[in-house]
Structure formats: structure tokens, C-alpha cells
Design a protein around this motif. Structure first.
Motif, PDB file in Angstrom:
ATOM      1  N   LEU A  17       0.876  -1.232  -0.027  1.00 34.37           N
ATOM      2  CA  LEU A  17       0.258  -0.145  -0.085  1.00 34.37           C
ATOM      3  C   LEU A  17       0.795   1.268   0.271  1.00 34.37           C
ATOM      4  N   TYR A  18       1.900   1.049   0.618  1.00 32.84           N
ATOM      5  CA  TYR A  18       3.047   2.251   0.771  1.00 32.84           C
ATOM      6  C   TYR A  18       4.526   2.133   0.455  1.00 32.84           C
ATOM      7  N   GLN A  19       5.182   2.924  -0.311  1.00 32.67           N
ATOM      8  CA  GLN A  19       6.330   2.746  -0.438  1.00 32.67           C
ATOM      9  C   GLN A  19       7.120   2.811   0.841  1.00 32.67           C
ATOM     10  N   TRP A  20       8.261   1.888   0.886  1.00 34.68           N
ATOM     11  CA  TRP A  20       9.189   2.119   1.836  1.00 34.68           C
ATOM     12  C   TRP A  20      10.477   1.958   1.701  1.00 34.68           C
ATOM     13  N   GLN A  21      11.472   2.751   1.938  1.00 34.56           N
ATOM     14  CA  GLN A  21      12.848   2.650   1.650  1.00 34.56           C
ATOM     15  C   GLN A  21      13.737   3.573   2.593  1.00 34.56           C
ATOM     16  N   LEU A  22      14.419   3.121   3.697  1.00 37.61           N
ATOM     17  CA  LEU A  22      15.142   3.857   4.510  1.00 37.61           C
ATOM     18  C   LEU A  22      16.248   5.008   3.734  1.00 37.61           C
ATOM     19  N   SER A  23      16.550   4.718   2.603  1.00 35.17           N
ATOM     20  CA  SER A  23      17.085   5.572   1.711  1.00 35.17           C
ATOM     21  C   SER A  23      16.564   6.940   1.487  1.00 35.17           C
ATOM     22  N   ALA A  24      15.293   6.873   1.531  1.00 36.27           N
ATOM     23  CA  ALA A  24      14.310   8.140   1.183  1.00 36.27           C
ATOM     24  C   ALA A  24      14.591   9.252   2.261  1.00 36.27           C
ATOM     25  N   LEU A  25      14.893   8.753   3.706  1.00 34.65           N
ATOM     26  CA  LEU A  25      15.315   9.665   4.511  1.00 34.65           C
ATOM     27  C   LEU A  25      16.864   9.932   4.584  1.00 34.65           C
ATOM     28  N   PHE A  26      17.658   8.867   4.434  1.00 36.29           N
ATOM     29  CA  PHE A  26      19.053   9.191   4.777  1.00 36.29           C
ATOM     30  C   PHE A  26      19.832   9.886   3.660  1.00 36.29           C
ATOM     31  N   GLU A  27      19.220   9.754   2.327  1.00 35.41           N
ATOM     32  CA  GLU A  27      19.647  10.624   1.262  1.00 35.41           C
ATOM     33  C   GLU A  27      19.600  12.026   1.480  1.00 35.41           C
ATOM     34  N   LYS A  28      18.610  12.669   2.234  1.00 39.80           N
ATOM     35  CA  LYS A  28      18.478  13.952   2.682  1.00 39.80           C
ATOM     36  C   LYS A  28      19.377  14.416   3.567  1.00 39.80           C
ATOM     37  N   THR A  86      10.757   7.848   5.612  1.00 37.24           N
ATOM     38  CA  THR A  86      11.275   6.686   4.759  1.00 37.24           C
ATOM     39  C   THR A  86       9.978   6.142   4.204  1.00 37.24           C
ATOM     40  N   ILE A  87       8.980   6.887   4.181  1.00 40.64           N
ATOM     41  CA  ILE A  87       7.813   6.473   3.429  1.00 40.64           C
ATOM     42  C   ILE A  87       7.466   7.369   2.535  1.00 40.64           C
ATOM     43  N   PRO A  88       7.890   7.206   1.108  1.00 39.52           N
ATOM     44  CA  PRO A  88       7.786   8.302   0.297  1.00 39.52           C
ATOM     45  C   PRO A  88       6.233   8.785  -0.129  1.00 39.52           C
ATOM     46  N   GLY A  89       5.396   7.613  -0.276  1.00 40.19           N
ATOM     47  CA  GLY A  89       4.160   7.934  -0.458  1.00 40.19           C
ATOM     48  C   GLY A  89       3.462   6.539  -1.004  1.00 40.19           C
ATOM     49  N   ASP A 169       0.849  -9.781  -0.267  1.00 38.66           N
ATOM     50  CA  ASP A 169       2.161  -9.235   0.615  1.00 38.66           C
ATOM     51  C   ASP A 169       3.121  -9.444  -0.425  1.00 38.66           C
ATOM     52  N   ASP A 170       4.260  -8.608  -0.209  1.00 43.08           N
ATOM     53  CA  ASP A 170       5.500  -8.491  -1.338  1.00 43.08           C
ATOM     54  C   ASP A 170       6.551  -9.471  -0.881  1.00 43.08           C
ATOM     55  N   ASN A 171       6.260  -9.863   0.171  1.00 41.39           N
ATOM     56  CA  ASN A 171       7.612 -10.819   0.864  1.00 41.39           C
ATOM     57  C   ASN A 171       7.288 -12.183   0.653  1.00 41.39           C
ATOM     58  N   PRO A 172       7.951 -12.685  -0.176  1.00 43.81           N
ATOM     59  CA  PRO A 172       7.842 -14.226  -0.504  1.00 43.81           C
ATOM     60  C   PRO A 172       7.742 -15.068   0.759  1.00 43.81           C
ATOM     61  N   ALA A 173       8.677 -14.728   1.763  1.00 43.46           N
ATOM     62  CA  ALA A 173       8.588 -15.349   3.054  1.00 43.46           C
ATOM     63  C   ALA A 173       7.272 -15.619   3.580  1.00 43.46           C
ATOM     64  N   ASN A 174       6.771 -14.163   3.753  1.00 46.69           N
ATOM     65  CA  ASN A 174       5.283 -14.134   4.292  1.00 46.69           C
ATOM     66  C   ASN A 174       4.246 -14.805   3.683  1.00 46.69           C
ATOM     67  N   ILE A 175       4.369 -14.838   2.234  1.00 50.04           N
ATOM     68  CA  ILE A 175       3.463 -15.501   1.399  1.00 50.04           C
ATOM     69  C   ILE A 175       3.496 -17.194   1.606  1.00 50.04           C
ATOM     70  N   ASP A 176       4.630 -17.627   1.678  1.00 52.74           N
ATOM     71  CA  ASP A 176       4.895 -19.084   1.995  1.00 52.74           C
ATOM     72  C   ASP A 176       4.141 -19.235   3.323  1.00 52.74           C
ATOM     73  N   ALA A 177       4.531 -18.395   4.295  1.00 53.05           N
ATOM     74  CA  ALA A 177       3.861 -18.781   5.971  1.00 53.05           C
ATOM     75  C   ALA A 177       2.229 -18.773   5.778  1.00 53.05           C
ATOM     76  N   ALA A 178       1.856 -17.583   5.032  1.00 58.90           N
ATOM     77  CA  ALA A 178       0.340 -17.574   5.129  1.00 58.90           C
ATOM     78  C   ALA A 178      -0.388 -18.732   4.306  1.00 58.90           C
TER      79      ALA A 178
END
Length: 204
Positions: A17-28, A86-89, A169-178
Motif C-alpha cells: 500500500l505504501y512505498q518504504w525505503q530507509l534511503s528516502a530519509l538518509f539521502e536527505k 522513509t515512506i515516500p508515498g 504481501d510483497d515478501n515471499p517468506a510471508n506469502i509462504d507462511a500464510a
């Protein structure tokens, strides 16, 4: 694809639902490329952040990390105080699908790996979550995906059997678990493909 009818759709939040990247903050705030690489690769990593998702409070994590990396105290404190940056949008196209499902009368829920303190600072600003009937937040429950316990908790909270819910979910491990817990699943990569799946299932 299961033959069981879908009675609810359950979304992940980060990178669905939301983008997430730690670099979005630290690049600033970090101008030097080598320092930035060290921050993201060693100091404020997704692996370390996951401890907060799993329930560890920032009041413990931040001082411990500063003690380990005293030269990076400013960046570590910024992680704690400026996390929303860290959540650009939104992920393009995903919110429109949430709206279409909701308007079609489909019950919506979410299971998110999200620190309790960060969730408290993020959730009130985002009206899309008003469309969700319940959201299981890992940091509040102190159990995180892909632990099967969080899926069992969600099943109890949402009041529906796993086989009647579609988990996204975007994470394969989470998909497998579900999937192993009996849920129907969609491994998210982009909204267009999710739209196709939802349409094929007759949900939108």
C-alpha cells in the motif's frame, strides 16, 4: 487458486500500500556517498529495524545502537524521530484497488510488520485505513510475519477461516507462511497484476 469463496481481502502495508525505503530519509541528511553506504548497509539496516517491528521499543534500540556506532548518533536519532520520511508515498495503483474492493462491499483487513511507535505516528494521517475493519500491527502484538502465530492471531481477530481470506504481501517468506497456514495468497509485485488477479477472482 482455491475453490473457497473469498470473504475478505487482507493487505500488507509496506511495499504493497505504501512505498518504504530507509534511503528516502538518509539521502536527505547524508551527503557523503561512503557514509551513506555504511548507514544503510551496516548502521540503520532493515534487519535492525525489524526488531522494532517485532516489538522492541525505540527507547532500548536507539541507545544500544548509538553505543555501538557513536559516530552515527545523528543518523540513528533521525531514524527514530523522522521515520515517516522513509515512506515516500502510496504504491502506485494500490489505493484505487482498496477503494474499489471497499465500494464493492468486500471486507478489508491488514496484517503489517510495523513498529508500534511508528504506527502511532503514521496511521492517523492516512485516511485509506478508515476503509479497513481491523489491522493487526506486529509491534503492538510483539509477533511479526512470517511467524505463523501472527496469522493465527489475525484469523481470530478477523473472525473468518484462513481459507476464506486472500492475503496480499510483497515478501515471499510471508506469502509462504500464510499459504502454509491455509490462506489464499497473492504475491504482490505491482498493482496492475493484483488488479488482474482480483478481477479473475470476481472481486472487482
Amino acid at each position: 487458486m482455491s475453490d473457497s469463496p473469498i470473504e475478505a481481502v487482507v493487505f500488507d502495508v509496506g511495499r504493497v500500500l505504501y512505498q518504504w525505503q530507509l534511503s528516502a530519509l538518509f539521502e536527505k541528511i547524508v551527503d557523503d556517498p561512503e557514509r551513506l553506504e555504511k548507514v544503510l548497509g551496516e548502521v540503520v539496516t532493515e534487519e535492525w529495524h525489524f526488531l522494532h517491528d517485532a516489538g522492541r521499543p525505540l527507547a532500548q534500540m536507539v541507545p544500544e545502537r548509538i553505543a555501538l556506532y557513536p559516530d552515527f548518533a545523528e543518523e540513528i536519532r533521525a531514524y527514530a524521530t523522522r521515520f515517516n520520511e522513509t515512506i515516500p508515498g502510496p504504491v502506485p495503483g494500490s489505493h484505487a484497488l482498496v477503494e474499489r474492493l471497499d465500494e464493492a462491499g468486500m471486507p478489508l483487513f491488514a496484517i503489517t510488520n510495523f513498529g508500534a511507535e511508528f504506527w502511532a505516528g503514521f496511521r492517523p494521517q492516512e485516511r485509506i485505513f478508515d476503509r479497513f475493519r481491523d489491522i493487526v500491527v506486529s509491534g503492538e502484538e510483539r509477533v511479526a510475519k512470517p511467524d505463523p502465530a501472527i496469522f493465527a492471531l489475525a484469523e481470530r481477530r478477523f473472525g473468518l477461516p484462513a481459507a476464506s481470506m486472500l492475503f496480499i504481501d510483497d515478501n515471499p517468506a510471508n506469502i509462504d507462511a500464510a499459504r502454509n497456514c491455509g490462506w489464499q495468497v497473492h504475491h504482490f509485485t505491482e498493482a496492475r497484476l493484483l488488479e488482474n488477479d482480483l478481477s479473475e477472482r470476481g472481486l472487482i
